[in-house]
Each structure stands twice: as structure tokens, then as C-alpha cells.
Scaffold this motif. Structure first.
Motif, PDB file in Angstrom:
ATOM      1  N   SER A  36       0.043   0.348 -11.728  1.00 10.29           N
ATOM      2  CA  SER A  36      -0.044  -0.773 -10.790  1.00 10.29           C
ATOM      3  C   SER A  36       1.287  -0.988 -10.105  1.00 10.29           C
ATOM      4  O   SER A  36       2.292  -0.459 -10.463  1.00 10.29           O
ATOM      5  CB  SER A  36      -0.460  -2.041 -11.520  1.00 10.29           C
ATOM      6  OG  SER A  36       0.442  -2.339 -12.553  1.00 10.29           O
ATOM      7  N   ALA A  71       0.857  -1.179   0.000  1.00 15.27           N
ATOM      8  CA  ALA A  71       0.000   0.000   0.000  1.00 15.27           C
ATOM      9  C   ALA A  71       0.895   1.232   0.000  1.00 15.27           C
ATOM     10  O   ALA A  71       2.107   1.144   0.165  1.00 15.27           O
ATOM     11  CB  ALA A  71      -0.912  -0.008   1.223  1.00 15.27           C
ATOM     12  N   GLY A  74      -4.774   2.424   2.978  1.00 19.45           N
ATOM     13  CA  GLY A  74      -4.805   0.979   2.845  1.00 19.45           C
ATOM     14  C   GLY A  74      -4.693   0.481   1.411  1.00 19.45           C
ATOM     15  O   GLY A  74      -4.593  -0.718   1.184  1.00 19.45           O
ATOM     16  N   GLU A  75      -4.711   1.373   0.448  1.00 17.72           N
ATOM     17  CA  GLU A  75      -4.588   0.961  -0.950  1.00 17.72           C
ATOM     18  C   GLU A  75      -3.229   1.379  -1.489  1.00 17.72           C
ATOM     19  O   GLU A  75      -2.555   2.227  -0.918  1.00 17.72           O
ATOM     20  CB  GLU A  75      -5.699   1.578  -1.800  1.00 17.72           C
ATOM     21  CG  GLU A  75      -7.068   1.030  -1.453  1.00 17.72           C
ATOM     22  CD  GLU A  75      -8.107   1.352  -2.519  1.00 17.72           C
ATOM     23  OE1 GLU A  75      -7.719   1.616  -3.681  1.00 17.72           O
ATOM     24  OE2 GLU A  75      -9.290   1.340  -2.188  1.00 17.72           O
ATOM     25  N   HIS A  76      -2.848   0.755  -2.607  1.00 18.80           N
ATOM     26  CA  HIS A  76      -1.599   1.125  -3.279  1.00 18.80           C
ATOM     27  C   HIS A  76      -1.923   1.977  -4.501  1.00 18.80           C
ATOM     28  O   HIS A  76      -2.815   1.642  -5.275  1.00 18.80           O
ATOM     29  CB  HIS A  76      -0.817  -0.104  -3.722  1.00 18.80           C
ATOM     30  CG  HIS A  76       0.381   0.257  -4.558  1.00 18.80           C
ATOM     31  ND1 HIS A  76       1.475   0.901  -4.031  1.00 18.80           N
ATOM     32  CD2 HIS A  76       0.626   0.099  -5.879  1.00 18.80           C
ATOM     33  CE1 HIS A  76       2.350   1.120  -4.997  1.00 18.80           C
ATOM     34  NE2 HIS A  76       1.859   0.635  -6.128  1.00 18.80           N
ATOM     35  N   TYR A  77      -1.193   3.057  -4.647  1.00 20.79           N
ATOM     36  CA  TYR A  77      -1.333   3.933  -5.799  1.00 20.79           C
ATOM     37  C   TYR A  77       0.038   4.127  -6.434  1.00 20.79           C
ATOM     38  O   TYR A  77       1.005   4.427  -5.743  1.00 20.79           O
ATOM     39  CB  TYR A  77      -1.890   5.302  -5.384  1.00 20.79           C
ATOM     40  CG  TYR A  77      -3.291   5.217  -4.851  1.00 20.79           C
ATOM     41  CD1 TYR A  77      -4.383   5.312  -5.700  1.00 20.79           C
ATOM     42  CD2 TYR A  77      -3.520   5.021  -3.492  1.00 20.79           C
ATOM     43  CE1 TYR A  77      -5.681   5.216  -5.203  1.00 20.79           C
ATOM     44  CE2 TYR A  77      -4.808   4.930  -2.998  1.00 20.79           C
ATOM     45  CZ  TYR A  77      -5.882   5.027  -3.857  1.00 20.79           C
ATOM     46  OH  TYR A  77      -7.152   4.937  -3.363  1.00 20.79           O
ATOM     47  N   THR A 118      -6.626   8.724   3.952  1.00 27.29           N
ATOM     48  CA  THR A 118      -7.613   9.028   2.924  1.00 27.29           C
ATOM     49  C   THR A 118      -7.716  10.529   2.749  1.00 27.29           C
ATOM     50  O   THR A 118      -7.790  11.271   3.723  1.00 27.29           O
ATOM     51  CB  THR A 118      -8.980   8.436   3.314  1.00 27.29           C
ATOM     52  OG1 THR A 118      -8.840   7.012   3.425  1.00 27.29           O
ATOM     53  CG2 THR A 118     -10.058   8.783   2.307  1.00 27.29           C
ATOM     54  N   LYS A 135      -7.022   6.660  -0.968  1.00 22.91           N
ATOM     55  CA  LYS A 135      -7.689   5.990   0.150  1.00 22.91           C
ATOM     56  C   LYS A 135      -6.663   5.194   0.947  1.00 22.91           C
ATOM     57  O   LYS A 135      -5.878   4.433   0.371  1.00 22.91           O
ATOM     58  CB  LYS A 135      -8.775   5.064  -0.383  1.00 22.91           C
ATOM     59  CG  LYS A 135      -9.567   4.364   0.686  1.00 22.91           C
ATOM     60  CD  LYS A 135     -10.643   3.496   0.062  1.00 22.91           C
ATOM     61  CE  LYS A 135     -11.362   2.714   1.129  1.00 22.91           C
ATOM     62  NZ  LYS A 135     -12.324   1.764   0.534  1.00 22.91           N
ATOM     63  N   ARG A 155      -3.408   5.987 -13.379  1.00 25.81           N
ATOM     64  CA  ARG A 155      -3.194   5.161 -12.185  1.00 25.81           C
ATOM     65  C   ARG A 155      -2.577   3.855 -12.624  1.00 25.81           C
ATOM     66  O   ARG A 155      -3.209   3.040 -13.294  1.00 25.81           O
ATOM     67  CB  ARG A 155      -4.499   4.897 -11.426  1.00 25.81           C
ATOM     68  CG  ARG A 155      -4.230   4.087 -10.169  1.00 25.81           C
ATOM     69  CD  ARG A 155      -5.451   3.825  -9.338  1.00 25.81           C
ATOM     70  NE  ARG A 155      -5.075   2.988  -8.193  1.00 25.81           N
ATOM     71  CZ  ARG A 155      -5.916   2.577  -7.275  1.00 25.81           C
ATOM     72  NH1 ARG A 155      -7.181   2.936  -7.322  1.00 25.81           N
ATOM     73  NH2 ARG A 155      -5.490   1.823  -6.281  1.00 25.81           N
ATOM     74  N   ALA A 176       2.952   3.037   3.280  1.00 26.68           N
ATOM     75  CA  ALA A 176       1.606   2.534   3.552  1.00 26.68           C
ATOM     76  C   ALA A 176       1.019   3.085   4.850  1.00 26.68           C
ATOM     77  O   ALA A 176      -0.118   3.542   4.882  1.00 26.68           O
ATOM     78  CB  ALA A 176       1.612   1.014   3.582  1.00 26.68           C
TER      79      ALA A 176
END
Length: 113
Positions: free
Chosen positions: A113, A2, A93-96, A57, A91, A111, A52
């Protein structure tokens, strides 16, 4: 994994953009700078721009100082693009992964991966 990562590709010269200063601002926190890094020979930062556990958010702005980079590459005259600013909503907890594809006269992002 993340957090927030990035890389910059010099599409005019067909190579990674090394030595570009990148900053991340949390816009929700009165535009507080939360990260600063310089891209390496691969056009990436040596570690995530925002780890992470540090990503909350909210709305962020990423600033890429591509004008300085293209001037160092021998672009004639003042750079058309100075600092590219990309505003994104992230957000926790997510990976960007936010790549920047840039030339002296334009850019694109997505965006990844």
C-alpha cells in the motif's frame, strides 16, 4: 496517489537493500523499458518508478538486480539469484506498491500500500 512504487528489503541481513538497480518494462509495448532507478539507503527509489500520469493499463515486468547487491554484501561464490523478474498487471489511475523481500537464495513479493 497513483503510479508505481517499490522498495527492497534484504531479509538475510535485516535491512533495506541500497544500490539495487530496478527497471520497469511495459510488456504490452513490445517490452519497452519505461523506467530505471537505483534504490537509496532506505531501499526505495527517490521518486515513483512510474509516475501517475505515465502509468497506462497493461502488463509490466519489474527487474531487480539483486545478485550484484548480494555479491557486494560479501555473498560467497556467484549469486544464486541474479535478476528477479516480477510480471504484474497494472491499471491506469491506481497506485501500486510492489515490495521485494530478498535473500541470496529466495524472494517474495506482494501488492503493498
Amino acid at each position: 496517489m497513483a503510479g508505481l512504487t517499490t522498495h527492497i528489503l534484504d531479509t538475510a541481513n535485516g535491512r533495506p537493500a541500497a544500490g539495487v538497480t530496478v527497471r520497469a518494462y511495459n510488456v504490452d509495448a513490445e517490452r519497452q523499458c519505461v523506467a530505471r532507478a537505483v534504490t537509496n539507503a532506505d531501499g526505495r527509489t527517490d521518486s515513483p518508478l512510474i509516475a501517475a500520469g505515465d502509468l497506462s493499463t497493461g502488463c509490466y515486468e519489474l527487474e531487480f538486480d539483486v545478485g550484484d547487491y548480494f555479491e557486494r554484501q560479501g555473498a560467497s561464490g556467484p549469486a544464486f539469484l541474479g535478476t528477479v523478474v516480477i510480471r504484474v498487471n497494472l491499471k491506469a489511475g491506481e497506485h501500486y506498491h510492489v515490495p521485494l523481500l530478498a535473500s541470496p537464495f529466495g524472494y517474495s513479493t506482494y501488492r503493498g500500500s
